[in-house]
Design a protein around this motif. Structure first.
Motif, PDB file in Angstrom:
ATOM      1  N   ASP A 107      -1.911  17.618 -16.093  1.00 59.68           N
ATOM      2  CA  ASP A 107      -1.126  18.704 -15.512  1.00 59.68           C
ATOM      3  C   ASP A 107      -0.010  18.191 -14.601  1.00 59.68           C
ATOM      4  O   ASP A 107       0.773  18.970 -14.056  1.00 59.68           O
ATOM      5  CB  ASP A 107      -2.017  19.694 -14.753  1.00 59.68           C
ATOM      6  CG  ASP A 107      -2.796  19.044 -13.606  1.00 59.68           C
ATOM      7  OD1 ASP A 107      -2.494  17.883 -13.251  1.00 59.68           O
ATOM      8  OD2 ASP A 107      -3.707  19.699 -13.065  1.00 59.68           O
ATOM      9  N   GLY A 108       0.051  16.887 -14.403  1.00 59.70           N
ATOM     10  CA  GLY A 108       1.121  16.297 -13.601  1.00 59.70           C
ATOM     11  C   GLY A 108       0.916  16.357 -12.108  1.00 59.70           C
ATOM     12  O   GLY A 108       1.769  15.900 -11.344  1.00 59.70           O
ATOM     13  N   LYS A 109      -0.220  16.854 -11.655  1.00 62.75           N
ATOM     14  CA  LYS A 109      -0.424  17.071 -10.225  1.00 62.75           C
ATOM     15  C   LYS A 109      -1.017  15.879  -9.479  1.00 62.75           C
ATOM     16  O   LYS A 109      -0.959  15.819  -8.249  1.00 62.75           O
ATOM     17  CB  LYS A 109      -1.311  18.301 -10.015  1.00 62.75           C
ATOM     18  CG  LYS A 109      -0.680  19.602 -10.499  1.00 62.75           C
ATOM     19  CD  LYS A 109      -1.600  20.791 -10.273  1.00 62.75           C
ATOM     20  CE  LYS A 109      -0.959  22.083 -10.750  1.00 62.75           C
ATOM     21  NZ  LYS A 109      -1.861  23.255 -10.540  1.00 62.75           N
ATOM     22  N   VAL A 110      -1.607  14.937 -10.213  1.00 61.92           N
ATOM     23  CA  VAL A 110      -2.291  13.825  -9.562  1.00 61.92           C
ATOM     24  C   VAL A 110      -1.853  12.491 -10.182  1.00 61.92           C
ATOM     25  O   VAL A 110      -1.832  12.349 -11.404  1.00 61.92           O
ATOM     26  CB  VAL A 110      -3.825  13.955  -9.671  1.00 61.92           C
ATOM     27  CG1 VAL A 110      -4.508  12.796  -8.942  1.00 61.92           C
ATOM     28  CG2 VAL A 110      -4.298  15.289  -9.104  1.00 61.92           C
ATOM     29  N   LEU A 111      -1.506  11.551  -9.323  1.00 59.49           N
ATOM     30  CA  LEU A 111      -1.223  10.183  -9.739  1.00 59.49           C
ATOM     31  C   LEU A 111      -2.455   9.343  -9.453  1.00 59.49           C
ATOM     32  O   LEU A 111      -2.931   9.279  -8.321  1.00 59.49           O
ATOM     33  CB  LEU A 111      -0.021   9.633  -8.969  1.00 59.49           C
ATOM     34  CG  LEU A 111       0.299   8.143  -9.144  1.00 59.49           C
ATOM     35  CD1 LEU A 111       0.720   7.835 -10.581  1.00 59.49           C
ATOM     36  CD2 LEU A 111       1.384   7.709  -8.159  1.00 59.49           C
ATOM     37  N   TRP A 112      -2.975   8.693 -10.499  1.00 63.26           N
ATOM     38  CA  TRP A 112      -4.155   7.845 -10.368  1.00 63.26           C
ATOM     39  C   TRP A 112      -3.728   6.382 -10.431  1.00 63.26           C
ATOM     40  O   TRP A 112      -3.036   5.968 -11.367  1.00 63.26           O
ATOM     41  CB  TRP A 112      -5.141   8.131 -11.498  1.00 63.26           C
ATOM     42  CG  TRP A 112      -5.822   9.457 -11.397  1.00 63.26           C
ATOM     43  CD1 TRP A 112      -5.367  10.658 -11.861  1.00 63.26           C
ATOM     44  CD2 TRP A 112      -7.090   9.710 -10.799  1.00 63.26           C
ATOM     45  NE1 TRP A 112      -6.266  11.651 -11.584  1.00 63.26           N
ATOM     46  CE2 TRP A 112      -7.344  11.095 -10.932  1.00 63.26           C
ATOM     47  CE3 TRP A 112      -8.038   8.911 -10.165  1.00 63.26           C
ATOM     48  CZ2 TRP A 112      -8.507  11.693 -10.462  1.00 63.26           C
ATOM     49  CZ3 TRP A 112      -9.204   9.505  -9.699  1.00 63.26           C
ATOM     50  CH2 TRP A 112      -9.436  10.876  -9.840  1.00 63.26           C
ATOM     51  N   LEU A 113      -4.152   5.584  -9.454  1.00 66.42           N
ATOM     52  CA  LEU A 113      -3.812   4.167  -9.413  1.00 66.42           C
ATOM     53  C   LEU A 113      -5.030   3.336  -9.036  1.00 66.42           C
ATOM     54  O   LEU A 113      -5.836   3.742  -8.191  1.00 66.42           O
ATOM     55  CB  LEU A 113      -2.696   3.908  -8.384  1.00 66.42           C
ATOM     56  CG  LEU A 113      -1.331   4.551  -8.657  1.00 66.42           C
ATOM     57  CD1 LEU A 113      -0.420   4.349  -7.460  1.00 66.42           C
ATOM     58  CD2 LEU A 113      -0.693   3.981  -9.920  1.00 66.42           C
ATOM     59  N   SER A 114      -5.142   2.166  -9.653  1.00 69.73           N
ATOM     60  CA  SER A 114      -6.218   1.244  -9.285  1.00 69.73           C
ATOM     61  C   SER A 114      -5.825   0.492  -8.015  1.00 69.73           C
ATOM     62  O   SER A 114      -4.639   0.224  -7.773  1.00 69.73           O
ATOM     63  CB  SER A 114      -6.470   0.254 -10.416  1.00 69.73           C
ATOM     64  OG  SER A 114      -5.301  -0.503 -10.685  1.00 69.73           O
ATOM     65  N   GLY A 115      -6.814   0.141  -7.198  1.00 69.14           N
ATOM     66  CA  GLY A 115      -6.597  -0.684  -6.007  1.00 69.14           C
ATOM     67  C   GLY A 115      -7.023  -2.103  -6.336  1.00 69.14           C
ATOM     68  O   GLY A 115      -8.187  -2.472  -6.131  1.00 69.14           O
ATOM     69  N   ARG A 116      -6.114  -2.908  -6.839  1.00 69.39           N
ATOM     70  CA  ARG A 116      -6.423  -4.183  -7.480  1.00 69.39           C
ATOM     71  C   ARG A 116      -7.262  -5.121  -6.615  1.00 69.39           C
ATOM     72  O   ARG A 116      -8.180  -5.784  -7.094  1.00 69.39           O
ATOM     73  CB  ARG A 116      -5.106  -4.863  -7.872  1.00 69.39           C
ATOM     74  CG  ARG A 116      -5.272  -6.142  -8.699  1.00 69.39           C
ATOM     75  CD  ARG A 116      -5.822  -5.842 -10.083  1.00 69.39           C
ATOM     76  NE  ARG A 116      -5.885  -7.036 -10.918  1.00 69.39           N
ATOM     77  CZ  ARG A 116      -4.874  -7.525 -11.625  1.00 69.39           C
ATOM     78  NH1 ARG A 116      -3.699  -6.921 -11.584  1.00 69.39           N
ATOM     79  NH2 ARG A 116      -5.023  -8.584 -12.382  1.00 69.39           N
ATOM     80  N   SER A 161      -3.974  -1.520  -2.279  1.00 70.66           N
ATOM     81  CA  SER A 161      -3.233  -2.349  -3.221  1.00 70.66           C
ATOM     82  C   SER A 161      -2.993  -1.582  -4.525  1.00 70.66           C
ATOM     83  O   SER A 161      -3.519  -1.936  -5.576  1.00 70.66           O
ATOM     84  CB  SER A 161      -4.007  -3.641  -3.506  1.00 70.66           C
ATOM     85  OG  SER A 161      -5.358  -3.352  -3.851  1.00 70.66           O
ATOM     86  N   PRO A 162      -2.195  -0.493  -4.479  1.00 69.68           N
ATOM     87  CA  PRO A 162      -1.955   0.338  -5.665  1.00 69.68           C
ATOM     88  C   PRO A 162      -1.303  -0.461  -6.780  1.00 69.68           C
ATOM     89  O   PRO A 162      -0.305  -1.126  -6.567  1.00 69.68           O
ATOM     90  CB  PRO A 162      -1.035   1.445  -5.144  1.00 69.68           C
ATOM     91  CG  PRO A 162      -0.360   0.856  -3.937  1.00 69.68           C
ATOM     92  CD  PRO A 162      -1.388  -0.045  -3.329  1.00 69.68           C
ATOM     93  N   ASP A 163      -1.884  -0.357  -7.969  1.00 69.65           N
ATOM     94  CA  ASP A 163      -1.498  -1.217  -9.077  1.00 69.65           C
ATOM     95  C   ASP A 163      -1.074  -0.394 -10.290  1.00 69.65           C
ATOM     96  O   ASP A 163       0.007   0.168 -10.316  1.00 69.65           O
ATOM     97  CB  ASP A 163      -2.685  -2.129  -9.397  1.00 69.65           C
ATOM     98  CG  ASP A 163      -2.327  -3.294 -10.284  1.00 69.65           C
ATOM     99  OD1 ASP A 163      -2.208  -3.090 -11.499  1.00 69.65           O
ATOM    100  OD2 ASP A 163      -2.182  -4.417  -9.765  1.00 69.65           O
ATOM    101  N   MET A 164      -1.940  -0.346 -11.307  1.00 73.76           N
ATOM    102  CA  MET A 164      -1.645   0.361 -12.548  1.00 73.76           C
ATOM    103  C   MET A 164      -2.417   1.669 -12.628  1.00 73.76           C
ATOM    104  O   MET A 164      -3.431   1.840 -11.965  1.00 73.76           O
ATOM    105  CB  MET A 164      -2.005  -0.517 -13.752  1.00 73.76           C
ATOM    106  CG  MET A 164      -1.124  -1.732 -13.917  1.00 73.76           C
ATOM    107  SD  MET A 164       0.531  -1.231 -14.450  1.00 73.76           S
ATOM    108  CE  MET A 164       1.361  -2.818 -14.450  1.00 73.76           C
ATOM    109  N   GLY A 196       0.791  -1.224   0.000  1.00 74.91           N
ATOM    110  CA  GLY A 196       0.000   0.000   0.000  1.00 74.91           C
ATOM    111  C   GLY A 196       0.822   1.271   0.000  1.00 74.91           C
ATOM    112  O   GLY A 196       0.449   2.253   0.650  1.00 74.91           O
ATOM    113  N   THR A 197       1.945   1.272  -0.741  1.00 75.75           N
ATOM    114  CA  THR A 197       2.802   2.452  -0.776  1.00 75.75           C
ATOM    115  C   THR A 197       3.173   2.805  -2.214  1.00 75.75           C
ATOM    116  O   THR A 197       3.009   2.010  -3.139  1.00 75.75           O
ATOM    117  CB  THR A 197       4.107   2.237   0.013  1.00 75.75           C
ATOM    118  OG1 THR A 197       4.921   1.259  -0.670  1.00 75.75           O
ATOM    119  CG2 THR A 197       3.827   1.788   1.434  1.00 75.75           C
TER     120      THR A 197
END
Length: 409
Positions: free
Chosen positions: A354-363, A345-348, A322-323
């Motif tokens: 704008d580069g300000k937000v990282l979006w990740l799925s929680g598999r 469970s950060p995945d893809m 979770g990191t």
């Protein structure tokens, strides 16, 4: 006794001797100059021959990759493959597309569509069996949903958000495009194939069987002449000649039980990074030499790799703990680790335009995370369908897409 006649003859002989000496001296001088010119000409010729030989040797030693893939748009900056990905550099093709996050739910057979401004799901699109990734096409006009077990690709029009008729493609676990836009490359994981197809109709052009198991992720060299592929289930890497559509090298990772995942090239094009969820880190590989890579530990279950908009940092999702680890390219080291509140469970995923937000799925948690790239703070935790996987943030800056969840150049 010297007579006037004798004296005259002596003077005449002396004059003739002096004249002869002068002629000989002139001839000698002329001969010396001619010799010097010939010597200089020989030296110049030798130098020219040596220079030509050195040039020929340099050309002989020159890497074939340095010529660049035929038909590939020139990189904007040879020192930064991501130079076209700066904030605001949206292609005219996508500039009017609404900003959305498309989440394939692999166990729900749907795609959740999120409005990033409100963090709310605005639509749920039914698709085929086991969607794994949402992939932007090379020309940026279409999003392809990879229905792995349904053996289809579902096209989505990013202008309207509407899905089109599915296209039959066997075992489409993941999808890439050659940098010249000539072919789509289907990662047929269970079929053990790299399938080169027409990027629009998806008709099969060439099939390259592979001996490794679980081909899934890839990235291309700076000049596009080759790409590196990870084989998840056999712990191997492949090097593939793009023009020949052929595997040219194969390597077993030096870790028992290795499971390589995402692949990303460094901004300067000198190294590839390969996430490994069992080795709990990134492999650092010289793609040109394809020598044995070195492992850089990042966290448990290392899975996804995403480069920031300034090409300075890369975000590494550690699905098993979770990191998110932050890797600094210039310093060549990990500088930060962000912990998701309440785990996860950060995945893809991908980075906002704008580069300000990282979006990740929680598999494993049926959710999606929005993370502030400046502070690492979680901005939102959004419930979605079951088994969310390769989500795509769209549109993004860049001139064309190499596939996966959005690799843009």
């Amino acid at each position: 006794m010297t007579t006037p006649r004798t004296s005259l003859m002596q003077r005449h002989l002396v004059q003739r001797a002096l004249l002869a000496a002068a002629v000989l001296a002139a001839v000698a001088a002329c001969g010396s100059a001619t010799g010097t010119d010939e010597q200089e000409q020989r030296i110049r010729a030798q130098r020219a021959d040596r220079a030509a030989a050195e040039a020929a040797e340099r050309k002989k030693r020159q890497r074939p990759e340095a010529q660049g893939l035929h038909g590939m748009p020139p990189v904007l900056d040879p020192k930064d493959v991501y130079a076209a990905d700066r904030p605001g550099r949206l292609s005219p093709v996508v500039k009017d597309f609404p900003s959305r996050v498309y989440v394939p739910n692999s166990e729900s057979d749907t795609v959740s569509v999120i409005d990033p401004a409100t963090y709310e799901i605005i639509e749920t699109i039914p698709v085929g069996r086991q969607p794994q990734h949402v992939v932007p096409s090379w020309d940026l006009k279409t999003l392809w949903v990879n229905n792995n077990r349904g053996h289809t690709l579902t096209p989505i029009d990013p202008r309207t958000g509407k899905a089109g008729e599915p296209v039959e493609v066997h075992d489409p676990y993941n999808l890439y495009f050659t940098p010249n836009g000539k072919y789509a490359v289907v990662m047929a994981s269970l079929d053990r194939e790299l399938v080169f197809r027409d990027p629009h109709t998806m008709k099969r052009v060439k099939t390259e069987p592979v001996s490794c198991y679980g081909v899934n992720h890839a990235d291309f060299s700076l000049d596009g002449r080759y790409f590196i592929v990870s084989c998840e289930f056999s712990g191997e890497l492949l090097k593939v000649d793009t023009e020949k559509m052929k595997v040219v090298a194969q390597r077993k990772l030096p870790f028992e039980g290795a499971m390589p995942q995402d692949v990303k090239i460094a901004p300067d094009g000198k190294r590839f990074y390969i996430a490994d969820m069992m080795a709990d880190g990134m492999w650092v590989l010289d793609g040109d030499t394809f020598d044995e890579p070195k492992l850089l530990p990042t966290g448990k279950g290392t899975h996804g790799l995403y480069v920031g908009r300034d090409s300075r940092e890369m975000y590494v999702s550690n699905r098993g703990e979770g990191t998110v680890s932050v890797f600094d390219f210039t310093r060549n080291e990990l500088t930060k680790k962000w912990h998701l509140p309440d785990g996860g469970s950060p995945d893809m995923g991908g980075v906002s335009a704008d580069g300000k937000v990282l979006w990740l799925s929680g598999r494993y948690d049926s959710e999606v995370y929005a993370i502030d790239t400046r502070t690492g703070k979680q901005l939102a935790r959004i419930p979605v369908g079951s088994g969310p996987h390769g989500l795509a943030v769209y549109p993004q800056p860049g001139r064309y897409s190499l596939g996966h969840t959005g690799i843009f150049r």
